[in-house]
Design an enzyme around this catalytic site. Structure first.
Site, PDB file in Angstrom:
ATOM      1  N   ASP A  82      35.740  -5.027  49.516  1.00  0.00           N
ATOM      2  CA  ASP A  82      35.316  -3.542  48.552  1.00  0.00           C
ATOM      3  C   ASP A  82      34.697  -2.742  49.739  1.00  0.00           C
ATOM      4  O   ASP A  82      34.660  -1.713  49.083  1.00  0.00           O
ATOM      5  CB  ASP A  82      33.711  -5.350  47.983  1.00  0.00           C
ATOM      6  CG  ASP A  82      33.231  -3.966  46.942  1.00  0.00           C
ATOM      7  OD1 ASP A  82      33.734  -3.027  46.564  1.00  0.00           O
ATOM      8  OD2 ASP A  82      32.387  -4.492  46.154  1.00  0.00           O
TER       9      ASP A  82
ATOM     10  N   HIS B 266      24.699  -4.029  45.745  1.00  0.00           N
ATOM     11  CA  HIS B 266      25.149  -3.166  46.677  1.00  0.00           C
ATOM     12  C   HIS B 266      23.821  -2.297  46.359  1.00  0.00           C
ATOM     13  O   HIS B 266      22.625  -2.685  45.813  1.00  0.00           O
ATOM     14  CB  HIS B 266      26.153  -2.123  45.414  1.00  0.00           C
ATOM     15  CG  HIS B 266      27.736  -2.324  45.162  1.00  0.00           C
ATOM     16  ND1 HIS B 266      28.282  -1.573  45.536  1.00  0.00           N
ATOM     17  CD2 HIS B 266      28.157  -3.464  44.746  1.00  0.00           C
ATOM     18  CE1 HIS B 266      29.305  -2.408  45.438  1.00  0.00           C
ATOM     19  NE2 HIS B 266      29.391  -3.202  44.916  1.00  0.00           N
TER      20      HIS B 266
ATOM     21  N   CYS C 125      32.873   1.795  44.840  1.00  0.00           N
ATOM     22  CA  CYS C 125      33.372   0.850  43.127  1.00  0.00           C
ATOM     23  C   CYS C 125      34.230   2.196  43.014  1.00  0.00           C
ATOM     24  O   CYS C 125      33.581   2.911  42.474  1.00  0.00           O
ATOM     25  CB  CYS C 125      33.386   0.286  41.894  1.00  0.00           C
ATOM     26  SG  CYS C 125      34.587   0.164  41.254  1.00  0.00           S
TER      27      CYS C 125
ATOM     28  N   ASN D 140      28.242  -1.740  49.479  1.00  0.00           N
ATOM     29  CA  ASN D 140      27.272  -2.558  49.217  1.00  0.00           C
ATOM     30  C   ASN D 140      25.826  -2.924  50.298  1.00  0.00           C
ATOM     31  O   ASN D 140      25.567  -2.241  51.446  1.00  0.00           O
ATOM     32  CB  ASN D 140      28.637  -3.886  49.858  1.00  0.00           C
ATOM     33  CG  ASN D 140      29.854  -4.094  49.145  1.00  0.00           C
ATOM     34  OD1 ASN D 140      30.041  -4.767  47.979  1.00  0.00           O
ATOM     35  ND2 ASN D 140      30.659  -2.797  49.459  1.00  0.00           N
TER      36      ASN D 140
END
Length: 319
Positions: free
Chosen positions: A22, A215, A246, A255
């Site tokens: 991520d 996040h 994303c 994050n």
């Protein structure tokens, strides 16, 4: 005078670092494969109990993760036993397993709109394919998580009805998933919202371990994570320096920073020395790919308040 150390946060939860999946999704510069392998080994050596190290998403859509199978192939079975791979189809699981992966995070979105943007199909189609993904994972002696993105809000549809998330988690086609991961994909949740959903899942699915993926878009990443732990989550995700977001969710940013979670939670393996190692590793990675460091703990560790043992310097390194 005796020094009294602050007690660790309770209840306890395992921190999983997701920098290499991520964290890298939105970076403009790619990280060399060997550096990724080195980062895995460095984090494991420092004590990080588990990592997410890549994605089976199409390399042309997410170029920073195009070398995931090369990373998997470079690691030992013992290392891979602590490493998770993002998957969205049974074929993804099959390919990752053939390379040596044994931990799979099967991701779908609570909202159809985001599932179509992220995976190219509606949510029910993803759920319908999950039994095959579970079977393939179990056939190689692996484990699989059910990861529910946009569990709180969706960039296209707004606030997600919690009943939608509970229904997906209760769907018999997801039976066999070891964990349920609930994701605040665009960082708009607040602590009460997180606590309510995690609590409801804990009651409805007591046999499954709960994971919270947050996040920090609106500055509540750590607060939401602590709320999730208090409500029953036993694993929580973070990314070094708050890196990430994303690419298929407008408005998503980094994050929750791994450093911030570790400083707040104080797991048994974290000391000023190991935190120093993580901060320095994070700084090297971010410099390599030209990204800003969003971690408040990393900033604090570089402060001039050297009487505090967690500040980087001689006092921190002796511990």
């Amino acid at each position: 005078m005796t020094t009294v150390e602050p007690r660790a946060y309770t209840p306890r939860a395992e921190v999983r670092d997701v920098t290499l999946r991520d964290g890298l999704q939105l970076t403009s510069k790619t990280m060399p494969t060997q550096l990724k392998v080195d980062v895995v080994r460095d984090l494991l050596a420092l004590g990080m109990p588990s990592l997410e190290i890549g994605s089976m998403a199409r390399g042309d859509l997410v170029p920073p993760l195009a070398d995931t199978l090369d990373v998997v192939a470079a690691l030992t079975p013992e290392e891979l036993d602590k490493c998770w791979i993002w998957v969205a189809t049974p074929r993804h699981v099959e390919k990752a397993a053939a390379a040596g992966a044994r931990r799979f995070q099967y991701c779908l979105s609570a909202s159809n709109s985001h599932n179509k943007a992220n995976i190219g199909r509606d949510t029910d189609t993803s759920v319908a394919a999950m039994p095959d993904a579970i079977r393939i994972a179990h056939d190689v002696g692996g484990s699989i998580q059910l990861c529910i993105a946009t569990a709180f809000t969706c960039p296209f549809e707004g606030i997600t009805d919690p009943r939608r998330v509970l229904a997906i988690a209760a769907d018999r086609r997801t039976d066999g998933a070891e964990h349920i991961v609930v994701c605040d994909t665009i960082g708009q949740a607040i602590p009460t919202q997180v606590a309510d959903l995690v609590s409801a899942l804990r009651v409805a699915q007591p046999q499954q371990r709960l994971v919270f993926h947050g996040h920090d878009t609106w500055g509540l990443g750590v607060a939401n994570t602590l709320a999730a732990i208090d409500a029953g989550a036993t694993m929580v995700d973070g990314s070094l320096g708050g890196l990430g977001g994303c690419p298929f969710a407008p408005g998503a940013s980094g994050n929750t920073a791994t450093e911030d979670l570790l400083f707040a939670l104080r797991p048994d393996w974290i000391t000023p020395t190991t935190l120093t190692g993580i901060v320095e590793l994070s700084e090297r990675i971010l410099a390599e790919i030209g990204e800003a460091n969003r971690s408040k703990t990393a900033q604090g560790a570089r402060s001039s308040a050297t009487a505090f043992p967690w500040v980087i310097g001689d006092a921190g390194r002796r511990r």
